[in-house]
Enzyme design. Structure first.
Site, short mmCIF file in Angstrom:
data_model
loop_
_atom_site.label_atom_id
_atom_site.label_comp_id
_atom_site.label_asym_id
_atom_site.label_seq_id
_atom_site.Cartn_x
_atom_site.Cartn_y
_atom_site.Cartn_z
CB CYS A 87 -0.89 -0.20 1.31
SG CYS A 87 -2.42 1.24 0.86
CG HIS A 196 -2.97 -3.56 3.83
ND1 HIS A 196 -1.87 -2.99 4.37
CD2 HIS A 196 -3.44 -2.67 2.89
CE1 HIS A 196 -2.11 -1.73 4.31
NE2 HIS A 196 -2.87 -1.40 3.24
CD GLU A 198 -0.25 -5.74 5.86
OE1 GLU A 198 -0.50 -4.31 6.14
OE2 GLU A 198 -0.19 -5.98 5.08
#
Length: 235
Positions: A87, A196, A198
């Protein structure tokens, strides 16, 4: 050998701790790094996390791309170190010219947050080797400046050189040209994407799947791919 993956924090970073947790879940050691330092502390790979570095003034990622530690990031990239920009980190990579093109305000002018389907286009990079070409994955997305742009000449080049790592599937959430959600560089060590990964590494905290609510862990393969890439070089 324990692979050590650095996560750089800038003023305004929001997802650095999440990236550190994802790295730990994947089986590597996260190392916290600071934007004002020139020391990468001997890490084997790097993550540039999401957030709003320097408040997104000028352009998202533009100031961060000029921060002190980016000198070392560029040197590390040139030497083949695996580097992932997520991002805001992706925005930094294009602003630093480590990946082509640019990222602008979403075409609908609104912040978007959704569990986003992606199609895997390239599995030769350090961060995508544990996927399959054509595989559909679900990764959370949250951005206001996620529209990928480039000249037609650049778009044709990255298509021809197979540098598109991921495309949006089903819905293009931000108007990105040719549905591009993520890229790799020519060497395959630098990858950037707007979603994302993660946030999709631990069952119970990821996207919903057909198996159960919040059970999606498609993002884990990003980090295990990097661990495998570093381990191969060290062997």
């Amino acid at each position: 050998m324990t692979v050590r993956i650095g996560v750089i924090t800038w003023p305004g970073s929001l997802d650095d701790r999440d990236a550190q947790r994802a790295i730990r879940i994947a089986g590597a050691e996260p190392v916290a790094l600071w934007h004002g330092s020139h020391d990468l502390e001997g890490v084997d790979a790097l993550v540039l996390p999401g957030g709003f570095s320097y408040g997104d003034y000028l352009r998202s990622g533009a100031i961060a791309a000029l921060s002190p530690i980016m000198t070392e990031v560029k040197d590390a990239a040139a030497k083949g170190m695996p580097i992932l920009g997520i991002c805001n980190g992706f925005q930094m990579l294009v602003e630093a010219h480590l990946l082509p093109g640019g990222l602008i305000r979403n075409h609908h002018q609104h912040f978007v947050r959704r569990d986003q389907k992606l199609t895997v286009e390239n599995t030769t990079s350090a961060w995508t080797s544990e996927f399959a070409v054509g595989q559909e994955i679900v990764i959370p997305l949250k951005n206001a400046e996620g529209g990928y742009i480039a000249s037609e000449e650049t778009l044709d080049r990255i298509e021809g050189e197979d540098l598109v790592a991921f495309r949006y599937a089903g819905v293009n959430p931000n108007g990105s040209l040719r549905d591009i959600a993520g890229l790799t560089n020519e060497a395959g060590n630098v990858v950037g994407l707007m979603p994302h990964p993660e946030h999709a590494t631990e069952a119970g905290f990821g996207p919903n799947t057909a198996d159960a609510m919040r059970s999606g862990t498609d993002g884990l393969a990003f980090f295990t791919s990097a661990i495998a890439a570093v381990s191969r070089v060290a062997a």
